[in-house]
Enzyme design. Structure first.
Site, PDB file in Angstrom:
ATOM      1  CB  CYS A  48       1.283 -18.664 -10.580  1.00 28.02           C
ATOM      2  SG  CYS A  48       1.593 -20.544 -10.408  1.00 28.02           S
ATOM      3  CB  CYS A  52      -3.723 -22.215  -5.265  1.00 30.55           C
ATOM      4  SG  CYS A  52      -2.399 -23.253  -5.940  1.00 30.55           S
ATOM      5  CB  CYS A  55      -2.634 -18.160  -4.717  1.00 28.93           C
ATOM      6  SG  CYS A  55      -1.090 -17.821  -4.836  1.00 28.93           S
ATOM      7  CB  CYS A  94      11.549 -18.519   3.135  1.00 30.25           C
ATOM      8  SG  CYS A  94      11.739 -19.314   4.776  1.00 30.25           S
ATOM      9  CB  CYS A 125      13.522 -22.067   3.553  1.00 31.18           C
ATOM     10  SG  CYS A 125      12.011 -22.914   3.169  1.00 31.18           S
ATOM     11  CB  CYS A 185       9.312 -26.034   5.185  1.00 23.68           C
ATOM     12  SG  CYS A 185       8.122 -24.549   5.666  1.00 23.68           S
ATOM     13  NE  ARG A 257       8.396 -20.734   9.966  1.00 19.18           N
ATOM     14  CZ  ARG A 257       8.843 -21.541   8.834  1.00 19.18           C
ATOM     15  NH1 ARG A 257       8.032 -21.749   7.953  1.00 19.18           N
ATOM     16  NH2 ARG A 257       9.728 -21.963   9.125  1.00 19.18           N
TER      17      ARG A 257
HETATM   18  N1  SAM Z   1       4.334 -21.897  -5.799  1.00 22.72           N
HETATM   19  C1  SAM Z   1       4.707 -22.591  -4.840  1.00 22.72           C
HETATM   20  C2  SAM Z   1       3.796 -23.429  -4.317  1.00 22.72           C
HETATM   21  O1  SAM Z   1       2.834 -23.336  -4.616  1.00 22.72           O
HETATM   22  O2  SAM Z   1       4.312 -24.376  -3.633  1.00 22.72           O
HETATM   23  C3  SAM Z   1       5.312 -21.715  -3.905  1.00 22.72           C
HETATM   24  C4  SAM Z   1       4.295 -20.265  -3.282  1.00 22.72           C
HETATM   25  S1  SAM Z   1       2.980 -20.499  -2.625  1.00 22.72           S
HETATM   26  C5  SAM Z   1       2.535 -19.020  -2.372  1.00 22.72           C
HETATM   27  C6  SAM Z   1       3.379 -21.102  -0.733  1.00 22.72           C
HETATM   28  C7  SAM Z   1       2.336 -21.262   0.237  1.00 22.72           C
HETATM   29  O3  SAM Z   1       1.703 -20.289   0.686  1.00 22.72           O
HETATM   30  C8  SAM Z   1       0.928 -21.959  -0.216  1.00 22.72           C
HETATM   31  O4  SAM Z   1       1.106 -23.348  -0.598  1.00 22.72           O
HETATM   32  C9  SAM Z   1      -0.178 -21.620   0.673  1.00 22.72           C
HETATM   33  O5  SAM Z   1      -0.270 -22.716   1.920  1.00 22.72           O
HETATM   34  C10 SAM Z   1       0.597 -20.483   1.186  1.00 22.72           C
HETATM   35  N2  SAM Z   1      -0.450 -19.236   0.721  1.00 22.72           N
HETATM   36  C11 SAM Z   1      -0.562 -18.604  -0.248  1.00 22.72           C
HETATM   37  N3  SAM Z   1      -1.584 -17.702  -0.148  1.00 22.72           N
HETATM   38  C12 SAM Z   1      -1.995 -17.682   0.875  1.00 22.72           C
HETATM   39  C13 SAM Z   1      -3.185 -16.975   1.572  1.00 22.72           C
HETATM   40  N4  SAM Z   1      -3.778 -15.966   0.749  1.00 22.72           N
HETATM   41  N5  SAM Z   1      -3.455 -17.269   2.733  1.00 22.72           N
HETATM   42  C14 SAM Z   1      -2.683 -18.025   3.400  1.00 22.72           C
HETATM   43  N6  SAM Z   1      -1.549 -18.736   2.806  1.00 22.72           N
HETATM   44  C15 SAM Z   1      -1.303 -18.509   1.608  1.00 22.72           C
HETATM   45 FE1  SF4 Z   2       1.027 -20.768  -7.875  1.00 19.55          FE
HETATM   46 FE2  SF4 Z   2      -0.108 -19.482  -5.890  1.00 19.55          FE
HETATM   47 FE3  SF4 Z   2      -0.702 -21.867  -6.240  1.00 19.55          FE
HETATM   48 FE4  SF4 Z   2       1.786 -21.450  -5.533  1.00 19.55          FE
HETATM   49  S1  SF4 Z   2      -0.086 -21.309  -4.097  1.00 19.55           S
HETATM   50  S2  SF4 Z   2       1.265 -22.718  -7.357  1.00 19.55           S
HETATM   51  S3  SF4 Z   2       2.126 -19.217  -6.361  1.00 19.55           S
HETATM   52  S4  SF4 Z   2      -1.172 -20.335  -7.636  1.00 19.55           S
END
Ligand code: SAM
Ligand code: SF4
Ligand code: DTB
Length: 320
Positions: A48, A52, A55, A94, A125, A185, A257
């Site tokens: 990606c 973030c 992530c 989802c 979802c 959501c 949730r």
């Molecule tokens: N890329 C898309 C986005 O950012 O909307 C969808 C996937 S992203 C992985 C979905 C959500 O998962 C993130 O917004 C975050 O809230 C949650 N998430 C991701 N990594 C996480 C982690 N290490 N611990 C807890 N929540 C996490």
């Molecule tokens: Fe990309 Fe992870 Fe951020 Fe979703 S949460 S936009 S998968 S870096």
């Protein structure tokens, strides 16, 4: 209008009073003891372009996390997993992709997945990153019920966690999804080093959406080695429960949730979260890339507490 100080006052109230109020609201709006079961699949993992800080799937940290990127899954493989999820009692499926936004060439395949999963009699979802209006409408036409797009934290703390986009861009996608008739959501993560004021403001931002999101996932940070937040994640457990209780009180109709992070939570802590008004979880041993409790552990927990999986909503059964 819900003011910042109103939400902060709830956070500051004595724990017993907060829990009593959360329980009262929960029982007035939901069947006590029913917990909705959602299951995740990562239809496109890693690589990606966003950064973030929490992530595992950001390309920026890939050399440190070691996560391998994959291509978009084939529809048939997604359907096999969706059927397994349905057979084990999940009612919502989802589908998550590690994209900034879906590319046009991927939309047909994703819409096909949604159409077929919906035809199985599951709620659908998707979480695919940012959407434009045409994409929101295409997903709705394919039969998508919910769009997941988290605000993650307060607007004030947002740029400490993500620099590749603005908080306001999240709101734009949420508005686009809503305008297309999708349910929302939308939630966030606790334990990223934010303050109580940030947690209160994150919940207030969700609660002032009109209508409020139908689902609010509250994630506890899963610290992923190799990401900037690898050493965070140790939020006080009672503060976590307080956050669930405040979410329940200010968003009475919403499914709250108890999301990522349950593998690091005791049975007692999860029980307090259900008492505080959480009424949905992710089931199965994997979330997107990280672990989740084994299904038999959750079955034992449900048995011990007398919890029941929530049936599909009546309108969804009728549409089958
Ligand atoms: N890329 C898309 C986005 O950012 O909307 C969808 C996937 S992203 C992985 C979905 C959500 O998962 C993130 O917004 C975050 O809230 C949650 N998430 C991701 N990594 C996480 C982690 N290490 N611990 C807890 N929540 C996490
Ligand atoms: Fe990309 Fe992870 Fe951020 Fe979703 S949460 S936009 S998968 S870096
Ligand atoms: C949400 O709020 N939590 C889910 C779902 N929405 C997409 C994702 C949790 C991801 C946990 C980390 C991982 O599995 O990589």
């Amino acid at each position: 209008m819900l003011e910042k100080q109103d939400v902060e006052a709830l956070f500051d109230s004595p724990f017993m009073d907060l829990m009593f109020e959360a329980q009262s609201v929960h029982r007035a709006h939901h069947v006590p003891g029913e917990v909705q079961l959602s299951q995740l699949i990562s239809i496109k993992t890693g690589g990606c372009a966003e950064d973030c800080g929490y992530c595992s799937q950001s390309a920026k940290y890939a050399k440190d996390t070691g996560l391998k990127a994959t291509k978009l899954m084939d529809v048939e493989d997604v359907l096999i997993e969706a059927q397994r999820a349905k057979d084990s009692g999940a009612t919502r499926y989802c589908m998550g992709a590690a994209w900034t936004r879906p590319k046009e060439r991927d939309m047909d395949k994703v819409c096909e997945m949604i159409r077929e999963v919906k035809a199985m009699g599951l709620e659908t979802c998707a979480t695919l990153g940012m959407l434009d209006d045409a994409q929101s409408e295409a997903l709705k036409d394919a039969g998508l019920d919910y769009y997941n797009h988290n605000i993650d934290t307060s607007p004030e703390f947002y740029d400490q966690i993500i620099t590749t986009r603005e908080f306001s861009e999240r709101i734009e996608t949420l508005e686009s999804a809503r305008a297309a008739g999708l349910k929302l959501c939308c939630g966030g993560i606790l334990g990223m080093g934010e303050t109580r004021a940030d947690r209160a403001e994150m919940l207030r931002q969700l609660a002032i959406m009109d209508p409020q999101p139908e689902s609010v996932p509250i994630n506890q940070l899963i610290p992923i080695p190799g990401t900037p937040l690898a050493l965070e994640g140790d939020i006080d457990p009672i503060e976590f429960v307080r956050t669930i209780a405040v979410a329940r009180i200010i968003m009475p109709e919403t499914m709250v949730r108890l999301s990522a992070g349950r593998t690091n939570m005791s049975k007692e802590l999860q029980t307090l979260c259900f008492l505080a008004g959480a009424n949905s979880i992710f089931v199965s041993a994997k979330l997107l890339t990280a672990g989740n409790p084994e299904r038999d552990q959750d079955d034992d927990l449900f048995e011990d507490l007398g919890l029941m999986p929530m049936p599909l909503p009546a309108e969804h059964v009728a549409a089958e």
